[in-house]
Design a protein around this motif. Structure first.
Motif, PDB file in Angstrom:
ATOM      1  N   ASP A 143       0.819  -1.212   0.000  1.00  0.00           N
ATOM      2  CA  ASP A 143       0.000   0.000   0.000  1.00  0.00           C
ATOM      3  C   ASP A 143       0.856   1.266   0.000  1.00  0.00           C
ATOM      4  N   THR A 144       1.963   1.243   0.728  1.00  0.00           N
ATOM      5  CA  THR A 144       2.852   2.398   0.777  1.00  0.00           C
ATOM      6  C   THR A 144       3.467   2.668  -0.593  1.00  0.00           C
ATOM      7  N   CYS A 145       3.916   1.615  -1.276  1.00  0.00           N
ATOM      8  CA  CYS A 145       4.496   1.798  -2.608  1.00  0.00           C
ATOM      9  C   CYS A 145       3.458   2.322  -3.591  1.00  0.00           C
ATOM     10  N   LYS A 146       2.241   1.802  -3.511  1.00  0.00           N
ATOM     11  CA  LYS A 146       1.181   2.298  -4.403  1.00  0.00           C
ATOM     12  C   LYS A 146       0.863   3.753  -4.115  1.00  0.00           C
ATOM     13  N   ALA A 147       0.869   4.148  -2.848  1.00  0.00           N
ATOM     14  CA  ALA A 147       0.602   5.536  -2.484  1.00  0.00           C
ATOM     15  C   ALA A 147       1.714   6.466  -2.995  1.00  0.00           C
ATOM     16  N   LEU A 148       2.928   5.951  -3.061  1.00  0.00           N
ATOM     17  CA  LEU A 148       4.034   6.730  -3.609  1.00  0.00           C
ATOM     18  C   LEU A 148       3.993   6.792  -5.131  1.00  0.00           C
ATOM     19  N   GLY A 149       3.206   5.915  -5.759  1.00  0.00           N
ATOM     20  CA  GLY A 149       3.111   5.883  -7.215  1.00  0.00           C
ATOM     21  C   GLY A 149       4.039   4.871  -7.849  1.00  0.00           C
ATOM     22  N   ALA A 193      10.531  16.482  -0.443  1.00  0.00           N
ATOM     23  CA  ALA A 193      11.182  15.874   0.726  1.00  0.00           C
ATOM     24  C   ALA A 193      10.553  16.402   2.000  1.00  0.00           C
ATOM     25  N   ASN A 194       9.285  16.050   2.266  1.00  0.00           N
ATOM     26  CA  ASN A 194       8.654  16.443   3.523  1.00  0.00           C
ATOM     27  C   ASN A 194       8.603  15.249   4.474  1.00  0.00           C
ATOM     28  N   ASP A 195       8.139  15.466   5.681  1.00  0.00           N
ATOM     29  CA  ASP A 195       8.161  14.418   6.696  1.00  0.00           C
ATOM     30  C   ASP A 195       7.276  13.225   6.323  1.00  0.00           C
ATOM     31  N   LYS A 206       9.133  11.143   3.699  1.00  0.00           N
ATOM     32  CA  LYS A 206      10.296  10.499   4.313  1.00  0.00           C
ATOM     33  C   LYS A 206       9.869   9.306   5.172  1.00  0.00           C
ATOM     34  N   GLY A 207       8.749   9.428   5.874  1.00  0.00           N
ATOM     35  CA  GLY A 207       8.235   8.312   6.661  1.00  0.00           C
ATOM     36  C   GLY A 207       7.806   7.148   5.786  1.00  0.00           C
ATOM     37  N   MET A 208       7.182   7.454   4.648  1.00  0.00           N
ATOM     38  CA  MET A 208       6.776   6.398   3.716  1.00  0.00           C
ATOM     39  C   MET A 208       8.001   5.692   3.139  1.00  0.00           C
ATOM     40  N   VAL A 209       9.015   6.477   2.783  1.00  0.00           N
ATOM     41  CA  VAL A 209      10.248   5.898   2.247  1.00  0.00           C
ATOM     42  C   VAL A 209      10.931   5.036   3.308  1.00  0.00           C
ATOM     43  N   ASN A 210      10.895   5.454   4.555  1.00  0.00           N
ATOM     44  CA  ASN A 210      11.494   4.683   5.636  1.00  0.00           C
ATOM     45  C   ASN A 210      10.814   3.327   5.789  1.00  0.00           C
ATOM     46  N   THR A 211       9.500   3.274   5.562  1.00  0.00           N
ATOM     47  CA  THR A 211       8.753   2.022   5.674  1.00  0.00           C
ATOM     48  C   THR A 211       9.211   0.999   4.630  1.00  0.00           C
ATOM     49  N   VAL A 212       9.550   1.470   3.430  1.00  0.00           N
ATOM     50  CA  VAL A 212       9.923   0.561   2.341  1.00  0.00           C
ATOM     51  C   VAL A 212      11.371   0.793   1.895  1.00  0.00           C
ATOM     52  N   SER A 213      12.215   1.206   2.815  1.00  0.00           N
ATOM     53  CA  SER A 213      13.593   1.566   2.466  1.00  0.00           C
ATOM     54  C   SER A 213      14.385   0.398   1.874  1.00  0.00           C
TER      55      SER A 213
END
Length: 59
Positions: A21-27, A39-41, A44-51
């Motif tokens: 779901d996080t990757c889909k939300a990022l596109g 580069a907002n918080d 960055k939190g979404m990227v941290n989830t799927v780093s």
């Protein structure tokens, strides 16, 4: 404002639903797909989830 270039490097098959779901939300839907996001918080939190699945560069 800085921006992040995010590229999906690994497959989403077999991953937990929150990571999919996080990757889909990022596109990010396919391997090697790339998006540029601010580069907002929240991002960055979404990227941290799927780093472990993505490659991130600052643009």
């Amino acid at each position: 404002m800085a921006e992040l270039k995010i590229t999906l490097k690994k497959s989403l098959i077999g991953r937990p639903q929150n990571q999919i779901d996080t990757c889909k939300a990022l596109g990010l839907t396919k391997i090697r797909s790339t998006v540029v996001k601010p580069a907002n918080d929240a991002i960055k939190g979404m990227v941290n989830t799927v780093s472990h699945l993505v490659d991130v560069e600052e643009v």
